[in-house]
Design a protein around this motif. Sequence first.
Motif, PDB file in Angstrom:
ATOM      1  N   ASP A   1       5.691   8.224  -7.116  1.00  0.00           N
ATOM      2  CA  ASP A   1       4.710   8.707  -5.924  1.00  0.00           C
ATOM      3  C   ASP A   1       3.466   8.112  -6.035  1.00  0.00           C
ATOM      4  OD1 ASP A   1       3.892   9.818  -3.507  1.00  0.00           O
ATOM      5  OD2 ASP A   1       3.895  11.908  -4.548  1.00  0.00           O
ATOM      6  N   VAL A   2       2.623   8.041  -5.085  1.00  0.00           N
ATOM      7  CA  VAL A   2       1.256   7.509  -5.056  1.00  0.00           C
ATOM      8  C   VAL A   2       0.636   8.431  -4.438  1.00  0.00           C
ATOM      9  CG1 VAL A   2      -0.561   5.953  -3.862  1.00  0.00           C
ATOM     10  CG2 VAL A   2       2.016   5.034  -4.806  1.00  0.00           C
ATOM     11  N   ILE A   3      -0.483   9.062  -5.260  1.00  0.00           N
ATOM     12  CA  ILE A   3      -1.485  10.162  -4.922  1.00  0.00           C
ATOM     13  C   ILE A   3      -3.000   9.718  -4.728  1.00  0.00           C
ATOM     14  CG2 ILE A   3      -2.425  12.467  -5.238  1.00  0.00           C
ATOM     15  CD1 ILE A   3       0.044  13.071  -6.608  1.00  0.00           C
ATOM     16  N   VAL A   4      -3.589   9.704  -3.443  1.00  0.00           N
ATOM     17  CA  VAL A   4      -4.720   9.112  -3.108  1.00  0.00           C
ATOM     18  C   VAL A   4      -5.757  10.512  -3.396  1.00  0.00           C
ATOM     19  CG1 VAL A   4      -6.299   8.044  -1.490  1.00  0.00           C
ATOM     20  CG2 VAL A   4      -3.929   7.570  -1.499  1.00  0.00           C
ATOM     21  N   VAL A   5      -6.595  10.059  -4.418  1.00  0.00           N
ATOM     22  CA  VAL A   5      -7.591  11.215  -4.955  1.00  0.00           C
ATOM     23  C   VAL A   5      -9.060  10.516  -4.962  1.00  0.00           C
ATOM     24  CG1 VAL A   5      -5.762  11.908  -6.473  1.00  0.00           C
ATOM     25  CG2 VAL A   5      -7.705  10.730  -7.496  1.00  0.00           C
TER      26      VAL A   5
ATOM     27  N   GLU B   1      -2.033   7.188   4.606  1.00  0.00           N
ATOM     28  CA  GLU B   1      -0.854   6.460   4.563  1.00  0.00           C
ATOM     29  C   GLU B   1      -0.813   4.929   4.507  1.00  0.00           C
ATOM     30  OE1 GLU B   1       2.192   7.693   4.116  1.00  0.00           O
ATOM     31  OE2 GLU B   1       1.141   9.256   3.979  1.00  0.00           O
ATOM     32  N   THR B   2      -2.086   4.420   5.070  1.00  0.00           N
ATOM     33  CA  THR B   2      -2.238   2.986   4.908  1.00  0.00           C
ATOM     34  C   THR B   2      -2.434   2.521   3.459  1.00  0.00           C
ATOM     35  OG1 THR B   2      -3.080   2.746   6.983  1.00  0.00           O
ATOM     36  CG2 THR B   2      -3.536   0.829   5.633  1.00  0.00           C
ATOM     37  N   ILE B   3      -3.450   3.372   2.840  1.00  0.00           N
ATOM     38  CA  ILE B   3      -3.642   3.180   1.427  1.00  0.00           C
ATOM     39  C   ILE B   3      -2.626   3.362   0.452  1.00  0.00           C
ATOM     40  CG2 ILE B   3      -5.434   4.011  -0.356  1.00  0.00           C
ATOM     41  CD1 ILE B   3      -7.134   5.030   1.680  1.00  0.00           C
ATOM     42  N   LYS B   4      -1.632   4.460   0.823  1.00  0.00           N
ATOM     43  CA  LYS B   4      -0.625   4.568   0.055  1.00  0.00           C
ATOM     44  C   LYS B   4       0.504   3.627   0.141  1.00  0.00           C
ATOM     45  CE  LYS B   4       1.556   8.584  -0.588  1.00  0.00           C
ATOM     46  NZ  LYS B   4       2.025  10.055  -0.385  1.00  0.00           N
ATOM     47  N   ASP B   5       0.515   2.976   1.166  1.00  0.00           N
ATOM     48  CA  ASP B   5       1.681   1.835   1.501  1.00  0.00           C
ATOM     49  C   ASP B   5       1.152   0.849   0.787  1.00  0.00           C
ATOM     50  OD1 ASP B   5       3.105   3.525   3.176  1.00  0.00           O
ATOM     51  OD2 ASP B   5       2.400   2.573   4.909  1.00  0.00           O
ATOM     52  N   PHE B   6      -0.158   0.431   1.081  1.00  0.00           N
ATOM     53  CA  PHE B   6      -0.828  -0.773   0.240  1.00  0.00           C
ATOM     54  C   PHE B   6      -0.422  -0.649  -1.271  1.00  0.00           C
ATOM     55  CE2 PHE B   6      -4.485  -1.886  -2.604  1.00  0.00           C
ATOM     56  CZ  PHE B   6      -4.714  -3.360  -2.450  1.00  0.00           C
ATOM     57  N   VAL B   7      -0.900   0.455  -1.898  1.00  0.00           N
ATOM     58  CA  VAL B   7      -0.793   0.617  -3.310  1.00  0.00           C
ATOM     59  C   VAL B   7       0.734   0.500  -3.780  1.00  0.00           C
ATOM     60  CG1 VAL B   7      -1.048   2.375  -5.231  1.00  0.00           C
ATOM     61  CG2 VAL B   7      -2.705   1.911  -3.607  1.00  0.00           C
ATOM     62  N   MET B   8       1.503   1.391  -2.853  1.00  0.00           N
ATOM     63  CA  MET B   8       3.039   1.094  -3.173  1.00  0.00           C
ATOM     64  C   MET B   8       3.690  -0.226  -3.113  1.00  0.00           C
ATOM     65  SD  MET B   8       5.684   3.007  -3.728  1.00  0.00           S
ATOM     66  CE  MET B   8       5.447   4.939  -3.632  1.00  0.00           C
ATOM     67  N   GLU B   9       3.190  -1.096  -2.054  1.00  0.00           N
ATOM     68  CA  GLU B   9       3.657  -2.298  -2.139  1.00  0.00           C
ATOM     69  C   GLU B   9       3.411  -3.331  -2.853  1.00  0.00           C
ATOM     70  OE1 GLU B   9       3.592  -5.613   1.478  1.00  0.00           O
ATOM     71  OE2 GLU B   9       1.747  -4.916   0.758  1.00  0.00           O
ATOM     72  N   ARG B  10       2.044  -3.178  -3.452  1.00  0.00           N
ATOM     73  CA  ARG B  10       1.569  -3.953  -4.553  1.00  0.00           C
ATOM     74  C   ARG B  10       2.379  -3.574  -6.131  1.00  0.00           C
ATOM     75  NH1 ARG B  10      -2.995  -7.097  -3.016  1.00  0.00           N
ATOM     76  NH2 ARG B  10      -2.603  -7.222  -1.034  1.00  0.00           N
ATOM     77  N   PHE B  11       2.635  -2.302  -6.222  1.00  0.00           N
ATOM     78  CA  PHE B  11       3.333  -1.968  -7.324  1.00  0.00           C
ATOM     79  C   PHE B  11       4.901  -2.577  -7.199  1.00  0.00           C
ATOM     80  CE2 PHE B  11       0.008   0.603  -8.821  1.00  0.00           C
ATOM     81  CZ  PHE B  11       0.239   0.534 -10.204  1.00  0.00           C
ATOM     82  N   LYS B  12       5.628  -2.391  -6.202  1.00  0.00           N
ATOM     83  CA  LYS B  12       6.929  -3.086  -5.850  1.00  0.00           C
ATOM     84  C   LYS B  12       6.921  -4.396  -5.852  1.00  0.00           C
ATOM     85  CE  LYS B  12       8.619   0.864  -3.157  1.00  0.00           C
ATOM     86  NZ  LYS B  12       9.255   1.260  -1.866  1.00  0.00           N
ATOM     87  N   VAL B  13       5.952  -5.340  -5.403  1.00  0.00           N
ATOM     88  CA  VAL B  13       6.095  -6.679  -5.698  1.00  0.00           C
ATOM     89  C   VAL B  13       5.906  -6.911  -7.067  1.00  0.00           C
ATOM     90  CG1 VAL B  13       4.515  -8.544  -5.376  1.00  0.00           C
ATOM     91  CG2 VAL B  13       4.908  -7.093  -3.575  1.00  0.00           C
ATOM     92  N   SER B  14       5.216  -6.186  -7.962  1.00  0.00           N
ATOM     93  CA  SER B  14       4.943  -6.314  -9.447  1.00  0.00           C
ATOM     94  C   SER B  14       6.432  -6.167 -10.165  1.00  0.00           C
ATOM     95  CB  SER B  14       3.867  -5.639 -10.254  1.00  0.00           C
ATOM     96  OG  SER B  14       4.136  -4.106  -9.963  1.00  0.00           O
TER      97      SER B  14
END
Length: 377
Positions: free
Chosen positions: A141-145, A122-135
């Motif tokens: 969705d964000v899927i960690v694979v 969830e920490t990884i997903k939050d990081f990725v989602m936040e970075r995309f939203k900032v842009s």
Amino acid sequence: MANLSRVLRCNRCGKVLQCDNPNKDGYIREDVFKYHGDRILYCEKCYEEKMINASMLVSGINESVFHILEDAVASDALVIYVIDLTAFNGVIKNELIKKLKKINVLVIANKRDLLPEKVKEETIKDFVMERFKVSGITPKDVIVVSASKGYKIDQLKASMEELRNKRDVYMIGSEICGKTTIINKLLMNYENKTRRTIQRITYPGTNLRILSIPLDNSSNLYELPGFNLNDSVLGIVEKQLANKYIIPKEPFKPRKFKLGKDESLIVGGLAAFTNKSNNNFEIQAYFSNQIELKKVSESKLEMFIKTNLIKRELRPVSDRLQTFENFDLYQYDLDVDDNKHEIGIKGLGWISFKPKGQKIYVMLPRNAHLMEGKSRV
């Protein structure tokens, strides 16, 4: 959050520019410095020697890719954006942002296996989602694979089917993000229920050869060419050097350091982080385990780097980074925050720490992108 400002340096000798003392290094007239706008700056000494040699970065994305994405927008298709968790810091090219704002985006955060196991997904997903939203992009969705391990590939497939709504899918990402490995994993359980074949086609209206995989009788999955890495350390240094030292082959082993006032952490011959605060603070460094790190006083930083370019005591050292004009210097002024933050250099790695009002200098290869925000670990 933090306030970022560029520490202006002479574009030739790399000295920090100053207007106070004509007899010291980096002197520039105040009127030139104050009203420079976007001009490249040189200290008085270098300017007099007429060593002006500026270059511009190109986008790094084939123009035909934008043409294809226009088709994706027009047909309300799904874009799968694959990122490499070890090389992504949240910087997305502006031309790409303009296209992706108008369409459904599913982000696939690849190479989970290279981050420490203890890091929560969830920490990884939050990081990725936040970075995309900032842009300016809000992913569906964000899927960690982990494509190499086959981790979460079934979830990726199911989410793709749901979000595409029987429309086309366009897969994009950088040259090393792992798109091809993901495609290969998807094809292991692929069932073609159409009379059409998987093939490489020249996409209509372009000269690009792309992979086309039938999803049903009227839609396809298209894999687009990878973006160039000209804003990433991986694209700035030699490919052989990147493969040997920078691209991780095994999970990151975070290395802990305490930086005192005016102490610097040197990352091979590629970057440095300097504490310009009055207080000590601890950091965790996340770089490929092959990259050597060393702590020195700031007063010895410049001489160490110059010497290291010759002796190569701290590796890796790039032949493309031979003088200080090959580096940029930035300053972060941090707020006070209870969350763990990071400063990430695109394609190289990041440091993670608790922001307590620090002032941090970051030296990195010129044209590599830098970003600060909540940590991914």
